[in-house]
Enzyme design. Structure first.
Site, PDB file in Angstrom:
ATOM      1  N   HIS A  29      98.323  17.138  35.200  1.00  0.00           N
ATOM      2  CA  HIS A  29      97.338  16.390  34.439  1.00  0.00           C
ATOM      3  C   HIS A  29      97.215  16.964  33.040  1.00  0.00           C
ATOM      4  O   HIS A  29      96.550  17.979  32.843  1.00  0.00           O
ATOM      5  CB  HIS A  29      95.998  16.493  35.182  1.00  0.00           C
ATOM      6  CG  HIS A  29      94.927  15.649  34.605  1.00  0.00           C
ATOM      7  ND1 HIS A  29      94.523  15.765  33.298  1.00  0.00           N
ATOM      8  CD2 HIS A  29      94.173  14.678  35.150  1.00  0.00           C
ATOM      9  CE1 HIS A  29      93.558  14.889  33.065  1.00  0.00           C
ATOM     10  NE2 HIS A  29      93.333  14.218  34.177  1.00  0.00           N
ATOM     11  N   ASP A 158      83.429  13.738  34.285  1.00  0.00           N
ATOM     12  CA  ASP A 158      82.742  12.527  34.769  1.00  0.00           C
ATOM     13  C   ASP A 158      82.758  12.491  36.295  1.00  0.00           C
ATOM     14  O   ASP A 158      81.742  12.208  36.934  1.00  0.00           O
ATOM     15  CB  ASP A 158      83.466  11.265  34.256  1.00  0.00           C
ATOM     16  CG  ASP A 158      83.347  11.088  32.745  1.00  0.00           C
ATOM     17  OD1 ASP A 158      82.224  11.169  32.222  1.00  0.00           O
ATOM     18  OD2 ASP A 158      84.390  10.868  32.093  1.00  0.00           O
ATOM     19  N   ASN A 188      84.477  12.080  28.571  1.00  0.00           N
ATOM     20  CA  ASN A 188      85.549  11.345  27.884  1.00  0.00           C
ATOM     21  C   ASN A 188      85.610   9.877  28.287  1.00  0.00           C
ATOM     22  O   ASN A 188      86.528   9.153  27.885  1.00  0.00           O
ATOM     23  CB  ASN A 188      86.905  12.031  28.100  1.00  0.00           C
ATOM     24  CG  ASN A 188      87.307  12.090  29.558  1.00  0.00           C
ATOM     25  OD1 ASN A 188      86.773  11.346  30.389  1.00  0.00           O
ATOM     26  ND2 ASN A 188      88.243  12.956  29.887  1.00  0.00           N
ATOM     27  N   HIS A 264      96.077  10.635  32.865  1.00  0.00           N
ATOM     28  CA  HIS A 264      95.522  11.304  34.031  1.00  0.00           C
ATOM     29  C   HIS A 264      96.552  11.346  35.148  1.00  0.00           C
ATOM     30  O   HIS A 264      96.975  10.322  35.638  1.00  0.00           O
ATOM     31  CB  HIS A 264      94.280  10.538  34.510  1.00  0.00           C
ATOM     32  CG  HIS A 264      93.547  11.301  35.546  1.00  0.00           C
ATOM     33  ND1 HIS A 264      92.291  11.790  35.362  1.00  0.00           N
ATOM     34  CD2 HIS A 264      93.937  11.730  36.762  1.00  0.00           C
ATOM     35  CE1 HIS A 264      91.934  12.453  36.420  1.00  0.00           C
ATOM     36  NE2 HIS A 264      92.921  12.431  37.284  1.00  0.00           N
ATOM     37  N   ARG A 359      69.113  29.643  69.600  1.00  0.00           N
ATOM     38  CA  ARG A 359      68.601  29.621  68.214  1.00  0.00           C
ATOM     39  C   ARG A 359      67.456  30.628  68.057  1.00  0.00           C
ATOM     40  O   ARG A 359      67.291  31.241  67.009  1.00  0.00           O
ATOM     41  CB  ARG A 359      68.140  28.221  67.808  1.00  0.00           C
ATOM     42  CG  ARG A 359      66.980  27.700  68.602  1.00  0.00           C
ATOM     43  CD  ARG A 359      66.418  26.388  68.082  1.00  0.00           C
ATOM     44  NE  ARG A 359      65.470  25.842  69.038  1.00  0.00           N
ATOM     45  CZ  ARG A 359      64.400  25.145  68.709  1.00  0.00           C
ATOM     46  NH1 ARG A 359      64.128  24.873  67.458  1.00  0.00           N
ATOM     47  NH2 ARG A 359      63.609  24.676  69.642  1.00  0.00           N
ATOM     48  N   GLU A 413      72.392  19.310  52.463  1.00  0.00           N
ATOM     49  CA  GLU A 413      73.376  20.076  53.237  1.00  0.00           C
ATOM     50  C   GLU A 413      74.659  20.314  52.455  1.00  0.00           C
ATOM     51  O   GLU A 413      75.227  21.412  52.478  1.00  0.00           O
ATOM     52  CB  GLU A 413      73.722  19.347  54.550  1.00  0.00           C
ATOM     53  CG  GLU A 413      72.560  19.220  55.520  1.00  0.00           C
ATOM     54  CD  GLU A 413      71.648  18.035  55.219  1.00  0.00           C
ATOM     55  OE1 GLU A 413      71.972  17.239  54.302  1.00  0.00           O
ATOM     56  OE2 GLU A 413      70.608  17.886  55.891  1.00  0.00           O
ATOM     57  N   PHE A 439      74.747  17.758  61.376  1.00  0.00           N
ATOM     58  CA  PHE A 439      74.855  17.605  59.923  1.00  0.00           C
ATOM     59  C   PHE A 439      75.890  18.541  59.306  1.00  0.00           C
ATOM     60  O   PHE A 439      76.010  18.611  58.083  1.00  0.00           O
ATOM     61  CB  PHE A 439      73.480  17.754  59.270  1.00  0.00           C
ATOM     62  CG  PHE A 439      72.481  16.741  59.786  1.00  0.00           C
ATOM     63  CD1 PHE A 439      72.823  15.395  59.865  1.00  0.00           C
ATOM     64  CD2 PHE A 439      71.230  17.139  60.227  1.00  0.00           C
ATOM     65  CE1 PHE A 439      71.922  14.467  60.365  1.00  0.00           C
ATOM     66  CE2 PHE A 439      70.322  16.209  60.726  1.00  0.00           C
ATOM     67  CZ  PHE A 439      70.661  14.873  60.798  1.00  0.00           C
ATOM     68  N   HIS A 463      70.782  23.033  67.628  1.00  0.00           N
ATOM     69  CA  HIS A 463      70.672  21.704  68.252  1.00  0.00           C
ATOM     70  C   HIS A 463      72.085  21.188  68.528  1.00  0.00           C
ATOM     71  O   HIS A 463      72.517  20.160  68.021  1.00  0.00           O
ATOM     72  CB  HIS A 463      69.864  20.753  67.360  1.00  0.00           C
ATOM     73  CG  HIS A 463      68.436  21.197  67.174  1.00  0.00           C
ATOM     74  ND1 HIS A 463      68.103  22.415  66.642  1.00  0.00           N
ATOM     75  CD2 HIS A 463      67.263  20.585  67.478  1.00  0.00           C
ATOM     76  CE1 HIS A 463      66.778  22.544  66.619  1.00  0.00           C
ATOM     77  NE2 HIS A 463      66.247  21.457  67.128  1.00  0.00           N
ATOM     78  N   HIS A 475      71.336  12.351  66.490  1.00  0.00           N
ATOM     79  CA  HIS A 475      71.199  13.790  66.288  1.00  0.00           C
ATOM     80  C   HIS A 475      72.002  14.625  67.283  1.00  0.00           C
ATOM     81  O   HIS A 475      71.992  15.849  67.198  1.00  0.00           O
ATOM     82  CB  HIS A 475      69.718  14.189  66.368  1.00  0.00           C
ATOM     83  CG  HIS A 475      68.950  13.864  65.120  1.00  0.00           C
ATOM     84  ND1 HIS A 475      68.974  12.611  64.551  1.00  0.00           N
ATOM     85  CD2 HIS A 475      68.159  14.626  64.320  1.00  0.00           C
ATOM     86  CE1 HIS A 475      68.220  12.612  63.453  1.00  0.00           C
ATOM     87  NE2 HIS A 475      67.723  13.836  63.292  1.00  0.00           N
TER      88      HIS A 475
HETATM   89  C1  LIG Z   1      86.157  14.433  45.816  1.00  0.00           C
HETATM   90  C2  LIG Z   1      87.306  13.924  45.017  1.00  0.00           C
HETATM   91  N1  LIG Z   1      87.569  12.624  45.015  1.00  0.00           N
HETATM   92  C3  LIG Z   1      88.639  12.133  44.339  1.00  0.00           C
HETATM   93  C4  LIG Z   1      89.465  12.983  43.661  1.00  0.00           C
HETATM   94  C5  LIG Z   1      90.695  12.456  42.959  1.00  0.00           C
HETATM   95  N2  LIG Z   1      90.470  12.574  41.513  1.00  0.00           N
HETATM   96  C6  LIG Z   1      90.991  13.570  40.797  1.00  0.00           C
HETATM   97  S1  LIG Z   1      90.473  13.524  39.216  1.00  0.00           S
HETATM   98  C7  LIG Z   1      89.563  12.128  39.490  1.00  0.00           C
HETATM   99  C8  LIG Z   1      88.711  11.486  38.450  1.00  0.00           C
HETATM  100  C9  LIG Z   1      89.042  11.879  37.123  1.00  0.00           C
HETATM  101  O1  LIG Z   1      88.041  11.532  36.238  1.00  0.00           O
HETATM  102  P1  LIG Z   1      87.248  12.639  35.488  1.00  0.00           P
HETATM  103  O2  LIG Z   1      86.535  13.499  36.458  1.00  0.00           O
HETATM  104  O3  LIG Z   1      86.455  11.974  34.462  1.00  0.00           O
HETATM  105  O4  LIG Z   1      88.367  13.533  34.849  1.00  0.00           O
HETATM  106  P2  LIG Z   1      89.250  13.172  33.575  1.00  0.00           P
HETATM  107  O5  LIG Z   1      90.034  11.964  33.904  1.00  0.00           O
HETATM  108  O6  LIG Z   1      88.318  12.940  32.470  1.00  0.00           O
HETATM  109  O7  LIG Z   1      90.086  14.369  33.385  1.00  0.00           O
HETATM  110  C10 LIG Z   1      89.677  11.721  40.786  1.00  0.00           C
HETATM  111  C11 LIG Z   1      89.014  10.521  41.341  1.00  0.00           C
HETATM  112  C12 LIG Z   1      89.143  14.353  43.682  1.00  0.00           C
HETATM  113  N3  LIG Z   1      89.887  15.253  43.060  1.00  0.00           N
HETATM  114  N4  LIG Z   1      88.054  14.795  44.348  1.00  0.00           N
END
Ligand SMILES: Cc1ncc(C[n+]2csc(CCOP(=O)(O)OP(=O)(O)O)c2C)c(N)n1
Length: 670
Positions: A29, A158, A188, A264, A359, A413, A439, A463, A475
């Site tokens: 990336h 993001d 971004n 990306h 417990r 959790e 959970f 539990h 539960h």
């Molecule tokens: C829990 C989770 N879900 C999905 C992904 C797959 N994934 C990797 S990066 C990304 C999103 C990228 O967007 P952002 O976080 O804004 O990073 P940017 O593209 O700005 O580098 C996703 C969905 C992941 N790494 N973790």
């Protein structure tokens, strides 16, 4: 070279290392490091207190790359600032056996503080690190002697901020007023599916403001002076965690890919790399080009780090002279060693004490140990009184009371799981967290990262079966033991009575690599009379002969865990009356048993005894391995039901007559 030119050269060096490494790997990336290079540069060269020669120096600032997909950003920084990560490792990005895996992995690369990649986790890990810092500062710092004095920084994306786990952790961090937590948000507007306009248009700043964070915004992510000023302001704000929203451009400098999701998760491509290098005035060849001035500037981190640590070491020496006991406690805590006298405080329980839920026994063990093991801290996700995890008299960790050892996680959790990882990764504390076993699903991603990273976190899951009763099928865990056992490097222990619970805690506290889940009952269980049965220490081997068949070789072995062991013992008594020689094996932990030598395993489960009956109030999956082709399993293949616990147990086949009948059937004597 003037400072501004040097800054730019350094920032572009980070970018180009990432671009070239991703291109060579044909995977990775590049966009994220290109967009965040300036903020990372300012943080790492002007703020981050670290010692590249000693990545684990205890008073270093912690840095978390929560957006782990941008791993080349971190590897570039580690290489450039002089960690033991040669350039060749960057050239081996994402290759078999390299120290530069696709996403940062704890204990693989020096300087990587936590494993990130599953978005949101790193964000929450940082909160745990900041809690550990605040707790240890309160515990150890003394007037004129500051031992613990560092920040936790992160770069979050993001995606991180869309994930629920980050919201849970952010809410708690704001409540706890963790002023030494400083996060840079790489805003971004791009995620994998394209523009965040499709999905993420909320006002993040307002949300964090509402959480009680100190929020700043920088409109130009390449503005070195603005980033510098914002970090300074964040440090000055001691009563709130800080979020610095930085507007950046993914793949900054790539004429064709900047501000697009194409940057990306895929290399730029040869033609686009060429154009990007043109944009930055970078030489096309050689790849992995390193301007001398930039490298020299980054490498000043080595000397700075050495001095920081040397100064801290001399502070520690005077601390140790003034407070020798505290200094010894500090050393022990950092090594995750337990105080010498701790085992003597482990309680034992007598059969005459009557029935006791495991417990409850667990709560007694915790409270017996807490005064001695002063760095044992933890709590529950709003079920402390049900989970029996409160440490009496140990206070509550809060904004005004950093020395409190009871952590109140609230109904969070997942956040709790990831915060526990952060606490363990920070070091110096032994963290535990609790909820109902059902959970564990809500925190499973964090458990998985604890297992993958082999961090010593202790879970108290109470539990633990349909035996919990009236709360009903929502539960009542059914598949949870199997699901937890399916996870590599997680040790699951389901003790059968109060004394096994004591031993389970002993195992958990001495287990240094990887998490341990203690699986405990809500309902009372008899305390076995160990005068007539094997000692509970057998738990350490994972399975042991609790009570053997009378006379010669057993006709049948009854294998059970937790609350079902008492059932097996009663069934054995009845079978004995009917002339059946039955052995009862208590098997609290598959993982501990698998670690035993074959000779021991065969002594407990002799291959010659092929009639074996496993009894566990959960899905039967996995038990076939222990009962063999001629064995049988009493388990559950349906969800539970709402009724008093003994009734549910009885109705779903967990009663003595059923066990006896199944045993006799197995022996062809029905
Ligand atoms: C829990 C989770 N879900 C999905 C992904 C797959 N994934 C990797 S990066 C990304 C999103 C990228 O967007 P952002 O976080 O804004 O990073 P940017 O593209 O700005 O580098 C996703 C969905 C992941 N790494 N973790």
């Amino acid at each position: 070279m003037d400072q501004a030119t040097l800054d730019q050269l350094c920032i572009n060096t980070i970018r180009m290392l990432a671009v070239d490494a991703v291109e060579k790997a044909k995977s990775g990336h590049p966009g994220m490091p290109m967009g965040t290079a300036a903020l990372a540069y300012v943080l790492w060269t002007r703020f981050l207190k670290h010692n590249p020669a000693h990545p684990k120096w205890p008073d270093r600032d912690r840095f978390v790359l929560s957006a782990g997909h941008g791993s080349m950003l971190l590897y570039s920084l580690l290489y450039l600032t002089g960690y033991e990560l040669p350039l060749d490792e960057l050239k081996q990005f994402r290759q078999w056996g390299s120290r530069t895996p696709g996403h940062p992995e704890y204990d693989v690369t020096p300087g990587v503080e936590t494993t990130t990649g599953p978005l949101g986790q790193g964000f929450a890990n940082g909160v745990g690190m900041a809690i550990a810092e605040a707790f240890l500062a309160e515990r150890f710092n003394r007037p004129g002697h500051t031992l613990v004095d560092h920040y936790t920084y992160a770069i979050v994306s993001d995606g991180d901020l869309m994930e629920g786990v980050a919201s849970e952790a952010a809410s708690l961090a704001g409540h706890l007023q963790l002023g030494r937590l400083i996060y840079l948000y790489d805003d971004n507007d791009i995620s994998i599916d394209g523009s965040t306009d499709f999905t993420f248009t909320e006002q993040v700043g307002k949300r964090f403001d509402a959480y009680g964070w100190h929020v700043q915004e920088i409109t130009d992510g390449n503005d070195v002076a603005a980033i510098d000023a914002a970090l300074r302001a964040a440090q000055a704000e001691c009563a709130k965690p800080s979020l610095i929203i930085v507007h950046t451009h993914i793949a900054y400098g790539s004429p064709g890919k900047q501000d697009t999701a194409e940057a990306h998760g895929a290399p730029l491509g040869a033609e686009e790399v060429k154009r990007t290098k043109e944009f930055f005035g970078w030489p096309q060849e050689p790849t992995f080009h390193l301007p001398d001035e930039a490298l020299a500037h980054f490498r000043m981190a080595v000397e700075r780090g050495k001095n920081w640590e040397a100064e801290w070491q001399s502070r520690f020496a005077s601390y140790a002279a003034a407070h020798p006991d505290l200094a010894a406690e500090w050393q022990r805590a950092l090594q995750r060693e337990l105080p010498p006298e701790w085992e003597a405080r482990l309680p034992t329980f007598k059969a005459e004490d009557g029935a006791m839920a495991t417990r409850v026994a667990s709560g007694r063990v915790l409270n017996a140990l807490a005064p001695t093991i002063t760095n044992l801290i933890g709590g529950s996700a709003d079920l402390a009184t049900s989970n029996n995890t409160l440490l009496r008299g140990a206070g509550e960790f809060g904004p005004q009371h950093r020395g409190g050892r009871n952590l109140y996680f609230g109904v969070r959790e997942h956040g709790m799981g990831a915060i526990l990882n952060g606490l363990a990764l920070h070091g110096g504390v032994i963290p535990y967290g609790a909820t109902f076993l059902i959970f564990s699903d809500y925190m499973r991603p964090a458990i998985r990262l604890a297992a993958l990273s082999e961090v010593p976190v202790i879970y108290v899951f109470t539990h633990d079966s349909i035996g919990l009763g009236e709360d009903g099928p929502t539960h009542q865990p059914i598949e949870h033991l199997a699901a937890l056992r399916a996870m590599p490097q997680l040790t699951v222990i389901r003790p059968a009575d109060a004394n096994e619970t004591t031993v389970a805690w002993r195992v958990a506290l001495t287990h240094r690599y990887g998490p341990v889940a203690l699986v405990l009952t809500r309902q009372n269980l008899p305390i076995f009379d160990r005068a007539h049965m094997a000692a509970a220490d057998g738990l350490e081997q994972g399975a042991y002969v609790l009570i053997d068949a009378e006379g010669a070789t057993p006709d049948i072995i009854l294998i059970a865990t937790g609350s079902e062991v008492a059932l097996a013992v009663e069934a054995r008594t009845q079978l004995t009356r009917q002339g059946v020689r039955a052995r009862v094996v208590s098997m609290p932990s598959w993982e501990l048993f698998e670690a035993q030598p074959q000779a021991y395993r065969e002594a407990v489960l002799p291959p010659s005894v092929r009639k074996r009956l496993a009894i566990e109030a959960g899905v039967p999956r996995g038990w076939r391995d222990y009962v063999g082709p001629e064995g049988d399993i009493i388990g559950l293949t349906r969800f539970g039901a709402s009724a008093p616990g003994p009734v549910v147990m009885e109705k779903l086949g967990f009663n003595v007559p059923s066990v006896v009948a199944r045993a006799l059937k197995l022996l062809g004597r029905s």
